[in-house]
Each structure stands twice: as structure tokens, then as C-alpha cells.
Design a protein around this motif. Sequence first.
Motif, short mmCIF file in Angstrom:
data_model
loop_
_atom_site.label_atom_id
_atom_site.label_comp_id
_atom_site.label_asym_id
_atom_site.label_seq_id
_atom_site.Cartn_x
_atom_site.Cartn_y
_atom_site.Cartn_z
N ASP A 155 0.81 -1.21 0.00
CA ASP A 155 0.00 0.00 0.00
C ASP A 155 0.85 1.27 0.00
O ASP A 155 0.38 2.35 0.31
CB ASP A 155 -0.95 0.00 1.19
CG ASP A 155 -0.22 -0.09 2.52
OD1 ASP A 155 1.03 -0.23 2.51
OD2 ASP A 155 -0.88 -0.04 3.56
N ASP A 158 -2.57 -2.63 -3.17
CA ASP A 158 -3.71 -1.87 -2.67
C ASP A 158 -3.54 -0.42 -3.14
O ASP A 158 -3.06 0.44 -2.43
CB ASP A 158 -3.76 -1.96 -1.14
CG ASP A 158 -5.04 -1.36 -0.58
OD1 ASP A 158 -5.78 -0.68 -1.32
OD2 ASP A 158 -5.30 -1.58 0.62
N LYS A 159 -3.96 -0.18 -4.38
CA LYS A 159 -3.78 1.15 -4.98
C LYS A 159 -4.61 2.21 -4.28
O LYS A 159 -4.19 3.36 -4.16
CB LYS A 159 -4.15 1.10 -6.46
CG LYS A 159 -3.21 0.25 -7.28
CD LYS A 159 -3.67 0.22 -8.74
CE LYS A 159 -2.79 -0.69 -9.56
NZ LYS A 159 -3.24 -0.76 -10.96
N ALA A 160 -5.79 1.83 -3.81
CA ALA A 160 -6.66 2.81 -3.13
C ALA A 160 -6.00 3.31 -1.85
O ALA A 160 -6.00 4.52 -1.57
CB ALA A 160 -8.02 2.19 -2.84
N GLY A 198 -1.41 9.41 -0.33
CA GLY A 198 -0.71 10.40 -1.14
C GLY A 198 0.43 9.85 -1.97
O GLY A 198 1.23 10.61 -2.51
N HIS A 199 0.51 8.52 -2.10
CA HIS A 199 1.57 7.92 -2.90
C HIS A 199 1.14 7.84 -4.36
O HIS A 199 0.00 7.51 -4.66
CB HIS A 199 1.89 6.51 -2.40
CG HIS A 199 2.32 6.47 -0.97
ND1 HIS A 199 3.43 7.13 -0.50
CD2 HIS A 199 1.76 5.85 0.10
CE1 HIS A 199 3.55 6.91 0.80
NE2 HIS A 199 2.54 6.15 1.18
N LEU A 200 2.05 8.15 -5.26
CA LEU A 200 1.76 8.06 -6.69
C LEU A 200 2.12 6.69 -7.26
O LEU A 200 1.69 6.34 -8.35
CB LEU A 200 2.51 9.15 -7.44
CG LEU A 200 2.17 10.58 -7.01
CD1 LEU A 200 3.04 11.58 -7.78
CD2 LEU A 200 0.69 10.87 -7.25
N THR A 201 2.94 5.93 -6.52
CA THR A 201 3.29 4.58 -6.95
C THR A 201 3.05 3.64 -5.77
O THR A 201 2.88 4.07 -4.63
CB THR A 201 4.77 4.47 -7.37
OG1 THR A 201 5.59 4.79 -6.25
CG2 THR A 201 5.08 5.38 -8.54
N VAL A 202 3.04 2.34 -6.07
CA VAL A 202 2.76 1.36 -5.03
C VAL A 202 3.61 0.12 -5.27
O VAL A 202 3.88 -0.24 -6.41
CB VAL A 202 1.26 1.03 -4.95
CG1 VAL A 202 0.78 0.36 -6.21
CG2 VAL A 202 0.94 0.18 -3.73
N ALA A 238 -2.82 3.33 -1.16
CA ALA A 238 -1.66 4.13 -1.53
C ALA A 238 -2.08 5.53 -1.96
O ALA A 238 -1.46 6.52 -1.57
CB ALA A 238 -0.89 3.44 -2.66
N ALA A 239 -3.16 5.64 -2.73
CA ALA A 239 -3.64 6.94 -3.18
C ALA A 239 -4.12 7.78 -2.00
O ALA A 239 -3.84 8.98 -1.93
CB ALA A 239 -4.76 6.76 -4.20
N ARG A 240 -4.84 7.15 -1.05
CA ARG A 240 -5.32 7.88 0.13
C ARG A 240 -4.14 8.42 0.95
O ARG A 240 -4.23 9.48 1.56
CB ARG A 240 -6.19 6.98 1.01
CG ARG A 240 -7.60 6.80 0.49
CD ARG A 240 -8.50 6.15 1.53
NE ARG A 240 -8.04 4.82 1.92
CZ ARG A 240 -8.34 3.69 1.28
NH1 ARG A 240 -9.09 3.72 0.20
NH2 ARG A 240 -7.88 2.53 1.72
#
Length: 110
Positions: free
Chosen positions: A24, A51-53, A59-63, A55-57
Motif C-alpha cells: 500500500d 492496494d492502490k486505493a 498520497g503515494h503516486l506509486t505502489v 496508496a492513493a489515500r
Amino acid sequence: MAARQNKPASSGTPQETRLDDHIDAPSTTAPGDGPADTTDPTEMASSVSPDKAAAARAGHLTVNAVVPVEAPAEERDTSDDRYEEYEAVRPDGTKVHVKRNVETGETEVA
């Protein structure tokens, strides 16, 4: 497998690359290494669905999408193994027959 975190140097950049267990956040790698790279020759990686969601929450642009896995047990062909057999005496004076596999070091005492 226990979670492993790469320890960054005082500059904040890791000096070695080890596989991360999380999926994540971005993987932690040394400069020039990719997420599945590792400086440990015994580590093996497998790709997983990250878990892209999460990671996005965060603030990460990559995972990270690779995690460490156990290496499969290798079956050896023992047909060409060499053995040495000899008699030995135990500390209590009992004589025993010893058979040692020269290739693996495995020893049997009879």
C-alpha cells in the motif's frame, strides 16, 4: 514472513535493497534498483495485486507490487553422490559404523 523495512542512511536514501512486505506504499529501494531487485541473493519475489486505493489515500503516486516469498525446496539427484564409510569408537568404547555423504555432509551412525 516478518515485515521488513529498509533502513535509510543518514541522508534518507537506503544503501541496500530488500523486498518489502507492504502493498500500500512505494517500495524502498537503493538508487538505481527496481521494486523486485534485492541485494540479498537468497530473497525471491512474487508479484501481487497492490492496494492502490490505500496508496492513493496516503498520497503515494506509486505502489509496491512485489513481496518476498519462500524459495521452493530443491530436490537433489542423489544418484551420483559419493559416500565414505568407516568404523569409529564412541567415548564409551562402543564401536559404530559411520556413513557420511561427501557431497552434503550428512552423517548416519549405526
